[in-house]
Scaffold this active site. Structure first.
Site, PDB file in Angstrom:
ATOM      1  N   CYS A   1      -6.102  -0.009   6.961  1.00 60.05           N
ATOM      2  CA  CYS A   1      -5.613   0.147   5.335  1.00 60.05           C
ATOM      3  C   CYS A   1      -7.349   1.651   5.290  1.00 60.05           C
ATOM      4  O   CYS A   1      -8.482   1.360   5.081  1.00 60.05           O
ATOM      5  CB  CYS A   1      -5.729  -1.108   4.321  1.00 60.05           C
ATOM      6  SG  CYS A   1      -5.353  -0.057   3.219  1.00 60.05           S
TER       7      CYS A   1
ATOM      8  N   HIS B   1      -2.069  -4.428   4.996  1.00 62.84           N
ATOM      9  CA  HIS B   1      -2.209  -3.665   6.558  1.00 62.84           C
ATOM     10  C   HIS B   1      -3.234  -3.155   7.130  1.00 62.84           C
ATOM     11  O   HIS B   1      -4.262  -3.403   6.260  1.00 62.84           O
ATOM     12  CB  HIS B   1      -1.079  -2.751   6.249  1.00 62.84           C
ATOM     13  CG  HIS B   1      -1.291  -1.257   6.076  1.00 62.84           C
ATOM     14  ND1 HIS B   1      -1.906  -0.067   6.213  1.00 62.84           N
ATOM     15  CD2 HIS B   1      -1.879  -0.590   4.591  1.00 62.84           C
ATOM     16  CE1 HIS B   1      -2.762   0.543   5.768  1.00 62.84           C
ATOM     17  NE2 HIS B   1      -2.384   0.740   4.235  1.00 62.84           N
TER      18      HIS B   1
ATOM     19  N   ARG C   1       2.435   4.649   6.691  1.00 64.46           N
ATOM     20  CA  ARG C   1       2.954   3.945   7.657  1.00 64.46           C
ATOM     21  C   ARG C   1       3.836   2.982   7.996  1.00 64.46           C
ATOM     22  O   ARG C   1       4.121   2.252   7.764  1.00 64.46           O
ATOM     23  CB  ARG C   1       2.088   4.213   7.999  1.00 64.46           C
ATOM     24  CG  ARG C   1       1.617   5.020   9.290  1.00 64.46           C
ATOM     25  CD  ARG C   1       0.400   5.545   9.317  1.00 64.46           C
ATOM     26  NE  ARG C   1      -1.153   4.691   8.843  1.00 64.46           N
ATOM     27  CZ  ARG C   1      -2.150   5.018   8.880  1.00 64.46           C
ATOM     28  NH1 ARG C   1      -2.117   4.912  10.204  1.00 64.46           N
ATOM     29  NH2 ARG C   1      -3.261   3.708   8.102  1.00 64.46           N
TER      30      ARG C   1
ATOM     31  N   CYS D   1       0.613  -1.209  -0.068  1.00 61.11           N
ATOM     32  CA  CYS D   1      -0.105   0.065   0.048  1.00 61.11           C
ATOM     33  C   CYS D   1       0.935   0.956  -0.016  1.00 61.11           C
ATOM     34  O   CYS D   1       2.312   0.788   0.384  1.00 61.11           O
ATOM     35  CB  CYS D   1      -0.808   0.006   1.383  1.00 61.11           C
ATOM     36  SG  CYS D   1      -1.689   0.885   0.813  1.00 61.11           S
TER      37      CYS D   1
ATOM     38  N   ASP E   1       0.138   3.840   1.791  1.00 67.08           N
ATOM     39  CA  ASP E   1       0.109   4.062   2.899  1.00 67.08           C
ATOM     40  C   ASP E   1       1.856   4.698   3.447  1.00 67.08           C
ATOM     41  O   ASP E   1       2.540   3.945   3.671  1.00 67.08           O
ATOM     42  CB  ASP E   1      -0.813   3.295   4.347  1.00 67.08           C
ATOM     43  CG  ASP E   1      -1.038   4.055   5.253  1.00 67.08           C
ATOM     44  OD1 ASP E   1       0.040   4.656   5.734  1.00 67.08           O
ATOM     45  OD2 ASP E   1      -2.369   4.370   5.415  1.00 67.08           O
TER      46      ASP E   1
END
Ligand code: CO
Length: 213
Positions: free
Chosen positions: A99, A96, A44, A40, A42
């Site tokens: 998400c 994750h 993080r 992803c 993302d």
């Protein structure tokens, strides 16, 4: 963190690495990672950081909610290149917890251009509706959809001709489904059975003109 900070970090990083006089010469000379990571976007979930690997060790593709869509030229080209040219041994599909893309897909809402993208995940929900709707706890249902989506994206990777031809000829790559837990930092290997998944995709999905085994 400001924009200037980002560039300052880069200069510090380069200076640190340059302490090894061979570092950049070697980095420029070679690119033969054994792993393709599909994760992803993302912020993080930074692929290299969570796996503790250095530049040169993993080939990376990231998009919103780690989707492997068969009409996405980007991910299809990445898989083709990684398998046919880099000859990666493993393909890691990593979702994750928490998400945002998966969460958005669980809500009936018009999200503009994200609609066709998230529909890939809404379709996963529909395919596993009975199981998901039987989970009463909202967080548990959300976590399970993250897992089910990773498994479906793994299946989408296995549907590609590049992966099938390579596996038949060389016995690799194998495909792995992972979920990174934002609360512990640990990766949960969903242990998808690659050969079993390959068998399930026989008949119309087999693009090799040969029986699998
Ligand atoms: Co995400």
């Amino acid at each position: 963190m400001t924009y200037d900070d980002v560039l300052a970090h880069n200069r510090r990083w380069a200076a640190e690495k340059a302490k090894d006089p061979n570092y950049f010469t070697e980095l420029a000379a070679e690119h033969s990672p054994d792993f393709l990571y599909i994760g992803c976007s993302d912020s993080r979930v930074p692929a290299e950081d969570i796996l503790g690997v250095s530049p040169g060790e993993i080939f990376v593709h990231r998009n919103v909610a780690n989707v492997v869509a068969n009409t996405d030229l980007n991910v299809m080209a990445v898989i083709e290149y990684a398998v046919t040219h880099l000859r990666v041994k493993h393909i890691l599909v990593c979702g994750h917890t928490h998400c945002g893309g998966v969460k958005a897909a669980m809500e009936a809402k018009d999200l503009g251009l994200l609609n066709p993208w998230l529909r890939n995940i809404r379709d996963v929900f529909r395919m596993h509706k009975d199981e998901l709707n039987a989970i009463k706890d909202g967080w548990a249902r959300y976590d399970r959809l993250v897992e089910l989506s990773v498994i479906e994206q793994c299946i989408n990777v296995i549907k590609t001709a590049a992966v099938q031809h390579s596996y038949l000829k060389y016995g690799f790559p194998t495909v792995h489904g992972w979920v990174f837990d934002l609360e512990t930092g640990l990766i949960n290997d969903l242990n998808i059975n690659f050969e079993e998944r390959l068998h399930e995709l026989d008949e119309i999905y087999n693009l090799t003109d040969k029986p699998w085994f």
